[in-house]
Write a protein that holds these residues in place. Structure first.
Motif, PDB file in Angstrom:
ATOM      1  N   GLU A  98       7.400 -47.459  16.521  1.00 40.19           N
ATOM      2  CA  GLU A  98       8.728 -47.546  15.917  1.00 40.19           C
ATOM      3  C   GLU A  98       9.265 -48.982  16.014  1.00 40.19           C
ATOM      4  O   GLU A  98       9.842 -49.510  15.057  1.00 40.19           O
ATOM      5  N   ILE A  99       9.047 -49.612  17.177  1.00 41.42           N
ATOM      6  CA  ILE A  99       9.525 -50.991  17.337  1.00 41.42           C
ATOM      7  C   ILE A  99       8.817 -51.910  16.340  1.00 41.42           C
ATOM      8  O   ILE A  99       9.450 -52.722  15.665  1.00 41.42           O
ATOM      9  N   VAL A 100       7.504 -51.762  16.218  1.00 40.65           N
ATOM     10  CA  VAL A 100       6.755 -52.608  15.292  1.00 40.65           C
ATOM     11  C   VAL A 100       7.295 -52.413  13.876  1.00 40.65           C
ATOM     12  O   VAL A 100       7.531 -53.376  13.144  1.00 40.65           O
ATOM     13  N   ARG A 101       7.545 -51.156  13.486  1.00 43.34           N
ATOM     14  CA  ARG A 101       8.059 -50.898  12.138  1.00 43.34           C
ATOM     15  C   ARG A 101       9.402 -51.594  11.922  1.00 43.34           C
ATOM     16  O   ARG A 101       9.624 -52.252  10.905  1.00 43.34           O
ATOM     17  N   ALA A 127      15.375 -49.175  18.473  1.00 42.79           N
ATOM     18  CA  ALA A 127      14.366 -49.776  19.352  1.00 42.79           C
ATOM     19  C   ALA A 127      14.837 -49.851  20.801  1.00 42.79           C
ATOM     20  O   ALA A 127      14.015 -49.879  21.711  1.00 42.79           O
ATOM     21  N   TYR A 128      16.161 -49.882  21.011  1.00 41.68           N
ATOM     22  CA  TYR A 128      16.664 -50.064  22.392  1.00 41.68           C
ATOM     23  C   TYR A 128      16.084 -49.023  23.336  1.00 41.68           C
ATOM     24  O   TYR A 128      15.690 -49.318  24.458  1.00 41.68           O
ATOM     25  N   ALA A 129      16.050 -47.767  22.841  1.00 43.93           N
ATOM     26  CA  ALA A 129      15.603 -46.674  23.694  1.00 43.93           C
ATOM     27  C   ALA A 129      14.219 -46.962  24.253  1.00 43.93           C
ATOM     28  O   ALA A 129      13.968 -46.795  25.448  1.00 43.93           O
ATOM     29  N   PHE A 130      13.321 -47.435  23.388  1.00 41.43           N
ATOM     30  CA  PHE A 130      11.939 -47.618  23.827  1.00 41.43           C
ATOM     31  C   PHE A 130      11.788 -48.829  24.727  1.00 41.43           C
ATOM     32  O   PHE A 130      11.011 -48.821  25.671  1.00 41.43           O
ATOM     33  N   VAL A 131      12.543 -49.862  24.412  1.00 42.85           N
ATOM     34  CA  VAL A 131      12.490 -51.048  25.266  1.00 42.85           C
ATOM     35  C   VAL A 131      12.937 -50.655  26.673  1.00 42.85           C
ATOM     36  O   VAL A 131      12.284 -50.987  27.673  1.00 42.85           O
ATOM     37  N   ILE A 132      14.025 -49.895  26.729  1.00 43.59           N
ATOM     38  CA  ILE A 132      14.521 -49.462  28.047  1.00 43.59           C
ATOM     39  C   ILE A 132      13.483 -48.594  28.741  1.00 43.59           C
ATOM     40  O   ILE A 132      13.213 -48.746  29.935  1.00 43.59           O
ATOM     41  N   MET A 133      12.861 -47.695  27.968  1.00 42.18           N
ATOM     42  CA  MET A 133      11.873 -46.804  28.603  1.00 42.18           C
ATOM     43  C   MET A 133      10.724 -47.614  29.197  1.00 42.18           C
ATOM     44  O   MET A 133      10.299 -47.364  30.320  1.00 42.18           O
ATOM     45  N   ILE A 173      24.797 -56.466  19.810  1.00 44.14           N
ATOM     46  CA  ILE A 173      23.516 -57.191  19.729  1.00 44.14           C
ATOM     47  C   ILE A 173      23.009 -57.167  18.291  1.00 44.14           C
ATOM     48  O   ILE A 173      23.078 -58.176  17.595  1.00 44.14           O
ATOM     49  N   SER A 174      22.521 -56.024  17.833  1.00 46.27           N
ATOM     50  CA  SER A 174      22.050 -55.950  16.460  1.00 46.27           C
ATOM     51  C   SER A 174      21.953 -54.491  16.084  1.00 46.27           C
ATOM     52  O   SER A 174      21.427 -53.677  16.845  1.00 46.27           O
ATOM     53  N   SER A 175      22.482 -54.143  14.909  1.00 47.03           N
ATOM     54  CA  SER A 175      22.408 -52.737  14.530  1.00 47.03           C
ATOM     55  C   SER A 175      21.073 -52.419  13.870  1.00 47.03           C
ATOM     56  O   SER A 175      20.683 -51.273  13.777  1.00 47.03           O
ATOM     57  N   ASP A 176      20.342 -53.468  13.422  1.00 46.01           N
ATOM     58  CA  ASP A 176      19.034 -53.227  12.812  1.00 46.01           C
ATOM     59  C   ASP A 176      18.084 -52.584  13.823  1.00 46.01           C
ATOM     60  O   ASP A 176      17.246 -51.769  13.469  1.00 46.01           O
ATOM     61  N   TYR A 177      18.188 -53.000  15.075  1.00 43.73           N
ATOM     62  CA  TYR A 177      17.229 -52.562  16.084  1.00 43.73           C
ATOM     63  C   TYR A 177      17.763 -51.409  16.927  1.00 43.73           C
ATOM     64  O   TYR A 177      17.234 -51.110  17.990  1.00 43.73           O
ATOM     65  N   ARG A 178      18.798 -50.758  16.426  1.00 47.29           N
ATOM     66  CA  ARG A 178      19.428 -49.645  17.118  1.00 47.29           C
ATOM     67  C   ARG A 178      18.410 -48.672  17.722  1.00 47.29           C
ATOM     68  O   ARG A 178      18.516 -48.295  18.892  1.00 47.29           O
ATOM     69  N   ILE A 228      22.394 -37.581  32.611  1.00 49.49           N
ATOM     70  CA  ILE A 228      22.934 -38.918  32.859  1.00 49.49           C
ATOM     71  C   ILE A 228      22.224 -39.944  31.969  1.00 49.49           C
ATOM     72  O   ILE A 228      22.857 -40.804  31.349  1.00 49.49           O
ATOM     73  N   ALA A 229      20.882 -39.813  31.866  1.00 48.93           N
ATOM     74  CA  ALA A 229      20.138 -40.746  31.038  1.00 48.93           C
ATOM     75  C   ALA A 229      20.536 -40.606  29.578  1.00 48.93           C
ATOM     76  O   ALA A 229      20.663 -41.602  28.854  1.00 48.93           O
ATOM     77  N   GLY A 230      20.784 -39.375  29.122  1.00 45.56           N
ATOM     78  CA  GLY A 230      21.190 -39.148  27.734  1.00 45.56           C
ATOM     79  C   GLY A 230      22.512 -39.838  27.427  1.00 45.56           C
ATOM     80  O   GLY A 230      22.633 -40.576  26.441  1.00 45.56           O
ATOM     81  N   LEU A 231      23.495 -39.625  28.296  1.00 45.73           N
ATOM     82  CA  LEU A 231      24.800 -40.255  28.087  1.00 45.73           C
ATOM     83  C   LEU A 231      24.656 -41.780  28.110  1.00 45.73           C
ATOM     84  O   LEU A 231      25.229 -42.487  27.277  1.00 45.73           O
ATOM     85  N   SER A 232      23.838 -42.278  29.058  1.00 45.65           N
ATOM     86  CA  SER A 232      23.677 -43.734  29.151  1.00 45.65           C
ATOM     87  C   SER A 232      23.050 -44.286  27.886  1.00 45.65           C
ATOM     88  O   SER A 232      23.487 -45.316  27.367  1.00 45.65           O
ATOM     89  N   LEU A 233      22.032 -43.585  27.383  1.00 45.45           N
ATOM     90  CA  LEU A 233      21.362 -44.085  26.180  1.00 45.45           C
ATOM     91  C   LEU A 233      22.329 -44.114  25.002  1.00 45.45           C
ATOM     92  O   LEU A 233      22.356 -45.085  24.232  1.00 45.45           O
ATOM     93  N   GLY A 234      23.173 -43.063  24.883  1.00 44.34           N
ATOM     94  CA  GLY A 234      24.172 -43.043  23.817  1.00 44.34           C
ATOM     95  C   GLY A 234      25.070 -44.270  23.904  1.00 44.34           C
ATOM     96  O   GLY A 234      25.348 -44.941  22.899  1.00 44.34           O
ATOM     97  N   LEU A 235      25.517 -44.593  25.119  1.00 47.23           N
ATOM     98  CA  LEU A 235      26.393 -45.756  25.311  1.00 47.23           C
ATOM     99  C   LEU A 235      25.669 -47.049  24.975  1.00 47.23           C
ATOM    100  O   LEU A 235      26.183 -47.913  24.265  1.00 47.23           O
ATOM    101  N   ILE A 236      24.418 -47.164  25.494  1.00 47.28           N
ATOM    102  CA  ILE A 236      23.664 -48.405  25.269  1.00 47.28           C
ATOM    103  C   ILE A 236      23.454 -48.641  23.779  1.00 47.28           C
ATOM    104  O   ILE A 236      23.656 -49.741  23.271  1.00 47.28           O
ATOM    105  N   GLU A 237      23.082 -47.567  23.061  1.00 43.68           N
ATOM    106  CA  GLU A 237      22.829 -47.738  21.627  1.00 43.68           C
ATOM    107  C   GLU A 237      24.100 -48.133  20.886  1.00 43.68           C
ATOM    108  O   GLU A 237      24.075 -48.994  20.016  1.00 43.68           O
ATOM    109  N   THR A 238      25.196 -47.478  21.243  1.00 45.82           N
ATOM    110  CA  THR A 238      26.438 -47.763  20.527  1.00 45.82           C
ATOM    111  C   THR A 238      26.895 -49.200  20.783  1.00 45.82           C
ATOM    112  O   THR A 238      27.254 -49.927  19.857  1.00 45.82           O
ATOM    113  N   PHE A 239      26.852 -49.592  22.058  1.00 48.44           N
ATOM    114  CA  PHE A 239      27.259 -50.968  22.383  1.00 48.44           C
ATOM    115  C   PHE A 239      26.257 -51.980  21.833  1.00 48.44           C
ATOM    116  O   PHE A 239      26.638 -53.039  21.328  1.00 48.44           O
TER     117      PHE A 239
END
Lengths: 288, 256, 312
Positions: free
Chosen positions: C118-121, A262-268, A255-260, A239-250
Motif C-alpha cells: 500500500e505504501i509503495v502504491r 500509509a501512516y498506519a503501516f509506518v507506525i506498525m 503532514i500530508s493527506s496524500d499519505y493518510r 487504545i491502539a484503534g483510538l490512537s490510530l484514528g487520532l494519528i491519521e486525522t492529525f
C-alpha cells in the motif's frame, strides 16, 4: 484542534470495533482472518440495500444487516475453517485471502463499482460546543462503541458462555476434554466476529461512502490496530484503534493527506521493530 | 564433565516445573533421567536444548554457556535432540532430513550453489556421506529416498535419531524415544542406542517414562519428582533407593 | 538419458517457433508478460512455497524494480546498471521488511508486506515529479547491452525465455542445496530445524530476499520490454494474483510455479467473456485447491497419472 480530536476518535472507534471482531475470531481459533475488511464492506452494502434500495426504516435495516452478517460468518466458517483444521496456518490464511477476493468481486458484480452513501440512523443538526462540531453520526459512533465495549466485557467475563470462549482460546484440546462444546463456541466467535465487521461497515458508510473495494484497506487497519495493541489483547486494540484514528486525522491535517493510509503501516513497522510483542504484550502461546 | 547444569529453575505462571535441578554428565556415558508424568523431565530437556529459557541457573556444555543462546547456536555447540512427539521434515526425503543436520559442517555460499562450483559439489558429497553414515547407523540406509512422512512410526523415531547424530554432536538428548513403540521395537531401539555409544562414542542423555527400559542400558540414573532431583546413582542404587520407591514406584502403583 | 535429451530438444524447438506462429502483436506481449510473471512467482516460491511464509509484497518488489529501471534509463543510465539497481532496490526493501518481522509469528510478515504494498502504491501515485503519478512512465528505453538493442516484442521474447531458463536453473540448484533443504525444513518444523543447527530466522530472511531479487530483476525486464509502467500493475491485487498463481500451480514446486504463472496469465485472455466473474472463479479455485489438493496442480497431475497407470 478539538475538532480534529473528535473526528480522530470517531474514526478510531470504527477501527477498534473492526479489530475487536478480528480478535474475537483470532482468540478462539488462532486464525487471522484476512477477509475481515471484505466482511465490513458487505455490512455496508447490506445496510444500503435495506435502507436505500428497499427503503426500510434505518434501524430495521441495521438489524437485518447484523443478522445477515452473523449467518454469513457461519457460512464463512464452514468454507474457510472447518475443511482446513489442522492444516498449516499459512494455507488457512491464504484461504481467507481468497475468500476476500471472492466477496469483493461478487460485490462488484452485484452493486457495481460506484460509491454509494448510507444515511445515519440519527439525523438532525450537529451539536456545537465552543467551535467544536459533533455530528449526529459521531454520536452514533461513540455510543455504539461504548455499548459494544461494555457488552463484550460483560459477555466475556460475566456469562458462562463468554468464560467458556476464553477457555477455548487458551487450549482447544483441554477445553474439549472438560466438556466445552468447542464447535459451538467457534461458531459463535465467527458469527459475532462477522457481525462486528458488519457493524463497522454500517458506521463507516455514512462518513466515507461505500464501494466494493473499500474493505481491503479498512481490514488492514484493523490488523495494524491489533498488532500495535499486542495481538490478542482487547483493551490494547481499543487504545491502539483510538490512537490510530487520532494519528491519521492529525497527520492528514498537518503532514500530508496524500499519505493518510500509509501512516498506519509506518507506525506498525516501527512498533514491530521496537516492541515486537505490541505495546500491550502479546499473549504468547507457543507450544513445543 | 561434558554437561554441567546448575540450579535450573523454570516457572510457568506461578508453578515451578523445575525447582533448582543440578545435573552433571561425564563424557561417554548413558545418563538416564526418569520420573513420573509431570515431574519436569520434558521441561529439563527443553531447557537444555534452548527451547525454553530457564529463569535461573546455568548450563555448560564442554565449558560453553548455553543459557540464553538461540537453539541453533546450542545445536552448533554440540547438542542434538529428538522429540517426544516426532518432528520430522515431513515433505523432505529421509536422506534430506538427515542432510539438514549434517550440512552445517560444510557451509557454502549462495554463489557457489548458483554457479555449481567445485566447492559446492564437494560440500554436497561430504554432506551426503555424513548423512548416509548416520542412516546406516540406525538401519535406515535402504529407505533413504522415501518421503519422511511415508515411514512407519517406529522408523520415524529412528530417523529422528539419525538426524540428531548426523550433526556429529558431543551429546545426544533422547526425549522418550520408545514412546508409542511395541516391546520388540523398543528393545531393538535400545540395541541401536548401545551400538551408537560403541561405534561413535557419543554421550547420551535419555529421558524416559518407562523405568524398566532404562535400567538395562544406563550407566547413571537421575530421578526427578515435582521439579526436584530426588535421587541419583547407578541403576542398582536407584532400584534400592527408598525415596525413589516411595515417590516414583508408589505413585505408579497408585495410577494403576 | 537419451529420451530426456530428446524431450528437452523438442521443447526447445517448440519454444523457439512460438513467436513466428503468433506474429508481432498483442498475443506475444501477453506471452512476454506471462514469462515475467513466471519469474516473479518463482521468486515467491522461495519464501511462500519452500519456507511457508506469506509474502504479499511480491508485486511491490516487482514494481520497485520496474520503476528503478524506468527512472534510471529515462535519466540516461545504461541498461545493465539499471538491471543491477532494480535487484538491489528490491533486496534492500525485502531486508527492511523481513528483518523485523520474520522473528515473529507467521502472520506478521503477511500484514507488513500488505502495508508495504500500500505504501509503495501511494508513493508511486503521489510522488509525481519522479514517478509520473497515476499516468506512470512512458517511452522507457528497451533492453540494450553488449551492443545489442532488443526492440521488438519478438526479440524480447527470446531474451525473456533465456532469463526464465536461468531463473528456473538457479531455483533448481538452490532447491537441491543446503539452502533449499533448510528452507523446506523451516516450513515443515521450525523447532526441529532450529535444533538441527539451522538459523531459521536467517533462512526466512534469505528466502524473502532471493524472491525479492527475482521480482526486482523481472521488474527491470518488464519496464524495458513493455516500455510503459504505471502504479496499476503493482497493487496488492496483483500481489494476491501472484500468490494465486503459485497456489494453483503448486506451492513448493518449481515447475508448478512456472505453469501456474503462465497458465493464469494466459487464461484470462481466453476467458475474457467471463468479465468480472473470472476473479470470483480465481478465488474459488484457490479455496478448492487448498482444500482438496494443497500441493496444487503440480501434485494433482502426478497423482492422476499414477492412478491412471494403476488402472491399466
Amino acid at each position: 484542534m478539538g475538532q480534529l480530536v473528535i473526528n480522530g476518535l470517531a474514526l478510531g472507534s470504527i477501527y477498534a470495533i473492526v479489530a475487536l471482531g478480528l480478535l474475537l475470531i483470532f482468540n478462539t481459533v488462532q486464525i487471522v482472518n484476512f477477509a475481515q475488511g471484505q466482511l465490513l464492506m458487505l455490512g455496508a452494502f447490506l445496510g444500503i440495500t435495506g435502507a436505500v434500495t428497499h427503503e426500510l426504516p434505518i434501524g430495521f435495516a441495521w438489524i437485518v444487516t447484523l443478522v445477515a452478517m452473523m449467518a454469513l460468518g457461519l457460512v464463512f466458517m464452514a468454507i474457510v475453517y472447518f475443511p482446513l483444521r489442522g492444516k498449516p496456518p499459512f494455507l488457512i490464511i491464504l484461504t481467507t485471502v481468497a475468500m476476500g477476493i471472492v466477496l469483493e468481486n461478487l460485490a462488484l458484480i452485484i452493486w457495481g463499482p460506484l460509491p454509494v452513501s448510507l444515511p445515519s440512523p440519527l439525523t438532525g443538526r450537529p451539536l456545537r460546543f465552543s467551535g467544536v462540531v459533533l455530528s449526529m453520526h459521531q454520536i452514533v459512533i461513540f455510543s455504539t462503541t461504548a455499548f459494544i465495549l461494555l457488552a463484550q466485557w460483560l459477555f466475556l467475563t460475566r456469562t458462562r458462555f463468554g468464560i467458556m470462549m476464553q477457555a477455548t482460546s487458551q487450549d482447544l484440546q483441554t477445553a474439549r476434554l472438560v466438556g466445552i462444546r468447542v464447535n459451538r463456541t467457534i461458531a459463535v466467535a465467527f458469527a459475532l466476529g462477522s457481525a462486528l465487521a458488519g457493524l463497522g461497515g454500517l458506521l463507516v458508510a455514512p462518513i466515507f461512502l461505500a464501494e466494493p473495494t473499500m474493505g481491503g484497506i479498512l481490514g488492514l487497519k484493523a490488523f495494524v490496530v491489533s498488532v500495535i495493541g499486542g495481538f490478542g489483547s482487547l483493551p490494547g486494540a481499543v487504545i491502539a484503534g483510538l490512537s490510530l484514528g487520532l494519528i491519521e486525522t492529525f497527520g492528514a491535517r498537518y503532514i500530508s493527506s496524500d499519505y493518510r493510509d500509509a501512516y498506519a503501516f509506518v507506525i506498525m513497522i516501527i512498533v514491530l521493530c521496537v516492541w515486537p510483542r505490541g505495546l500491550f504484550g502479546e499473549k504468547s502461546s507457543e507450544r513445543v | 564433565m561434558l554437561l554441567q547444569a546448575k540450579g535450573i529453575v523454570k516457572r510457568f505462571g506461578g508453578v515451578s516445573a523445575l525447582d533448582g535441578v543440578d545435573l552433571n554428565v561425564p563424557q561417554g556415558i548413558i545418563q538416564a533421567v526418569i520420573g513420573p508424568n509431570g515431574s519436569g523431565k520434558t521441561t529439563l530437556i527443553n531447557s537444555l536444548s534452548g527451547t525454553y529459557v530457564p529463569d535461573e541457573g546455568s548450563i555448560q556444555l564442554n565449558g560453553a554457556e548455553l543459557v540464553g543462546a538461540r537453539p541453533h547456536k546450542i545445536a552448533q555447540q554440540g547438542l542434538a535432540r529428538t522429540f517426544q512427539n516426532i518432528r520430522l521434515f515431513g515433505t523432505l526425503s529421509v536422506l534430506d532430513n538427515v542432510k539438514v543436520a549434517a550440512q552445517r559442517h560444510t557451509p557454502v555460499t549462495l554463489l557457489d550453489v548458483m554457479l555449481k562450483t567445485g566447492a559446492h559439489k564437494l560440500a554436497e558429497r561430504e554432506t551426503e556421506e555424513r548423512a548416509r553414515a548416520a542412516l546406516d547407523l540406525v538401519g535406515l540406509g535402504t529407505r533413504a529416498l522415501d518421503r519422511a512422512n511415508a515411514l512407519p512410526y517406529a522408523q520415524q523415531r529412528l530417523l529422528e535419531i539419525a538426524r540428531a547424530i548426523a550433526a556429529e554432536p558431543l551429546m545426544l538428548l533422547l526425549d522418550e524415544p520408545a514412546a508409542g513403540m511395541t516391546m520388540t521395537e523398543a528393545l531393538a531401539l535400545l540395541e541401536i542406542i548401545q551400538n551408537l555409544r560403541k561405534r561413535i562414542g557419543i554421550t547420551v542423555l535419555l529421558v524416559e517414562h518407562n523405568v524398566r527400559l532404562v535400567m538395562g542400558i544406563s550407566d547413571r540414573i537421575a530421578v526427578l519428582d515435582f521439579g526436584r532431583k530426588i535421587a541419583e546413582g547407578t541403576p542398582s542404587e536407584i532400584q534400592k533407593d527408598p525415596a525413589v520407591i516411595a515417590a516414583y514406584l508408589g505413585r505408579r502403583r497408585a495410577h494403576a | 538419458m537419451k529420451t530426456k535429451a530428446l524431450i528437452l530438444g523438442l521443447c526447445a524447438c517448440g519454444i523457439a517457433i512460438i513467436p513466428s506462429l503468433l506474429g508481432e502483436g498483442y498475443l506475444i506481449q501477453v506471452l512476454n508478460l506471462a514469462i515475467l510473471n513466471a519469474i516473479v512467482v518463482l521468486g515467491l516460491n522461495f519464501v511462500t512455497g519452500f519456507t511457508g511464509q506469506i509474502n504479499f509484497g511480491q508485486a511491490a518488489f516487482f514494481g520497485l524494480g520496474a520503476y528503478a529501471t524506468g527512472i534510471a534509463t529515462l535519466a540516461g543510465a545504461p541498461w545493465l546498471a539499471a538491471l543491477f539497481l532494480s535487484g538491489l532496490v528490491a533486496a534492500i526493501a525485502s531486508l527492511a521488511l523481513g528483518v523485523p518481522t520474520l522473528r515473529l509469528r507467521s502472520y506478521y510478515l503477511a500484514m507488513t508486506t500488505i502495508g508495504f504494498g500500500e505504501i509503495v502504491r501511494l508513493v508511486l501515485i503521489h510522488w509525481e515529479e519522479v514517478t509520473g503519478g497515476t499516468s506512470g512512465l512512458r517511452a522507457i528505453p528497451p533492453i540494450s547491452a553488449f551492443g545489442f538493442r532488443v526492440e521488438s516484442q519478438m526479440a524480447s521474447y527470446y531474451v525473456l525465455v533465456f532469463a526464465l531458463a536461468l531463473a528456473i536453473l538457479f531455483a533448481l540448484r538452490i532447491r537441491n542445496s543446503s539452502f533449499g533443504r533448510a528452507m523446506i525444513a523451516t516450513r515443515d518444523s521450525e523447532v526441529a530445524a532450529e535444533l538441527s543447527g539451522v538459523n531459521t530466522i536467517r533462512v526466512k530472511v534469505l528466502a524473502l530476499m532471493i524472491g525479492a531479487i527475482y521480482a526486482g530483476l523481472a521488474g527491470c525486464f518488464f519496464a524495458s520490454t513493455i516500455h510503459y509502467i504505471s502504479p496499476d500493475s503493482f497493487t496488492n491485487r496483483q500481489a494476491v494474483l501472484l500468490l494465486t498463481m503459485l497456489i494453483i500451480g503448486g506451492t513448493g514446486s518449481i515447475w508448478g510455479a512456472v505453469a501456474g504463472a503462465i497458465g493464469l496469465t494466459m487464461l484470462p485472455e481466453a476467458f475474457r467473456f467471463l468479465d468480472q466473474w473470472y476473479l470470483v472463479l480465481y478465488g474459488s479455485a484457490v479455496i478448492a485447491v487448498i482444500s482438496f489438493a494443497p500441493g496444487g496442480l503440480a501434485s494433482a497431475i502426478p497423482n492422476v497419472v499414477t492412478r491412471l497407470k494403476a488402472a491399466r
